[in-house]
Design an enzyme around this catalytic site. Structure first.
Site, mmCIF file in Angstrom:
data_model
loop_
_atom_site.group_PDB
_atom_site.id
_atom_site.type_symbol
_atom_site.label_atom_id
_atom_site.label_comp_id
_atom_site.label_asym_id
_atom_site.label_seq_id
_atom_site.Cartn_x
_atom_site.Cartn_y
_atom_site.Cartn_z
ATOM 1 N N GLY A 91 31.953 44.703 27.978
ATOM 2 C CA GLY A 91 31.663 46.118 28.214
ATOM 3 C C GLY A 91 31.665 46.314 29.718
ATOM 4 C CB SER A 124 34.996 40.817 28.512
ATOM 5 O OG SER A 124 35.542 41.748 29.403
ATOM 6 C CB ALA A 125 30.848 42.311 30.743
ATOM 7 C CG HIS A 161 40.013 41.803 30.298
ATOM 8 N ND1 HIS A 161 40.442 42.209 29.065
ATOM 9 C CD2 HIS A 161 38.654 41.813 30.239
ATOM 10 C CE1 HIS A 161 39.393 42.470 28.290
ATOM 11 N NE2 HIS A 161 38.299 42.230 28.985
ATOM 12 C CD GLU A 197 43.698 41.492 27.790
ATOM 13 O OE1 GLU A 197 44.596 41.690 26.952
ATOM 14 O OE2 GLU A 197 42.974 42.403 28.228
#
Lengths: 244, 244
Positions: A91, A124-125, A161, A197
């Site tokens: 997020g 991700s985050a 990413h 990714e």
């Protein structure tokens, strides 16, 4: 036998054309194994925590794990203390890190991972906050955490990413590579592992390897970036120090 | 006659296929006009300030203006006090804002623009720091400024280098639009004007208009984004307040 540090740091939760955590589900099952029964989920990076917890729970239950979301409990610190495994989802990285600080969770999560040896998964985050600092997040600073310093579970930073430069692009904003190189213009900045990714980093105590299909690019301050193929042993990264 | 606030906020310094500040050079000449003889340049967003000042000086001299770079003077605050016009160039927004704070320039620049009425031009990061805060920069947080609050010369934020979603992309990172909408999930967040490359905002006291060729997209908290064509009168934006 000492405590083993175990991390699974995933670049992205959803790969184009696939479902949530689908591209890494085999690695997740292998990582948490049969000993872990329940995972503590931290949904702070997204605004709608209920929906996010529902999505994560559905996926984890399909893999055979129960899932508690930390936003559903009265005492988040206590939940971390009792957790047998932690998963922090993606997020906005600034929002995530600020909430970890606001809820006093930084030192407690560190302790659980580094001293007690429970497994940590991030995507991700959630991968960004596992590193030295969130300096190489792709996200906008929608809120201001008290510091950019993160959990420090590894001695380098990650860019999730990661996007290769598009040679056909007419857009003049900096490429991802240019942005990471700008970071390394600053003094005493740690290595940055750029995970495309579909790629992820597995850390087991002193060993680390690159999983997934897409490879990674390593940026060291003042050096030419280096490409690594999936399957590469990246254990040397765990022995790196600031600015090396 | 009262003091007039005058700003030229450019999305990007270089448009694909053109030279530095070439796409906006007519607007720059019209903006600074014949009264301004010398522009004070602030190169803090890039690491190599000498090279940056050289590039900016070459361009401004070709347009008929002398240029002093603030990094070449002993006392930056004094340089701002004596300046007849200010131009802040692009680069990394976090680095720029931190250096403005570190050198004690925030309040002095505000005073020169808002009380003394000297013209301010920004491009990219220099446009970001003219707004309420740098929350909608595209840059990585390579350093940590004491606050994300910026010069506040206008009552909204800007996203420079705005990129429309690429319908053919297989990349799963958030689109620019999704990132701005995430910002507006936070309470009390101001409007965000997304300036495509090639567009710029001219502010003259109570009036504001969209210049350039590519248009802009306005994001208001909780509302559907609105498209504006080049030439549109955007004066209403100057009367907006936080969270509206």
């Amino acid at each position: 036998m000492g405590v083993q540090k175990r991390l699974l740091l995933v670049s992205n939760s959803t790969l184009h054309g696939g479902g949530y955590l689908e591209h890494c589900q085999e690695q997740i099952k292998k990582f948490f194994g049969q000993q872990v029964k329940k995972v503590l989920f931290i949904p702070y990076a997204l605004h709608d925590r209920d929906a996010y917890a529902h999505k994560a729970r559905t996926k984890f239950e399909s893999l055979g794990y129960k899932l508690d979301s930390i936003h559903e409990v009265a005492d988040p610190v206590e939940a971390v203390k009792k957790s047998e495994a932690i998963f922090i989802g993606g997020g906005n990285t600034f929002r995530l890190l600020k909430t970890l600080y606001d809820n006093g969770l930084i030192s407690e999560i560190r302790k659980r991972i580094l001293q007690d040896g429970i497994p940590y998964m991030g995507s991700s985050a959630g991968t960004n906050v596992a590193t030295v600092g969130i300096n190489t997040t792709n996200d906008m600073p929608i809120v201001c955490p008290p510091s950019l310093k993160a959990l420090g579970l590894v001695p380098f930073n990650i860019n999730p990413h990661y996007l290769d430069p598009d040679v056909n692009s007419t857009h003049m904003g900096e490429t991802r590579e240019q942005r990471i190189i700008q970071y390394h213009e600053e003094p005493d900045t740690p290595p940055v592992l750029a995970l495309r990714e579909g790629s992820m980093l597995l850390v087991e105590d002193e060993k680390s390897s690159l999983l997934g299909l897409t490879g990674a690019r390593l940026f060291l301050r003042g050096k030419t970036p280096i490409e690594y193929e999936p399957g590469t042993d990246l254990s040397f990264l765990l022995r790196m120090s600031l600015g090396s």
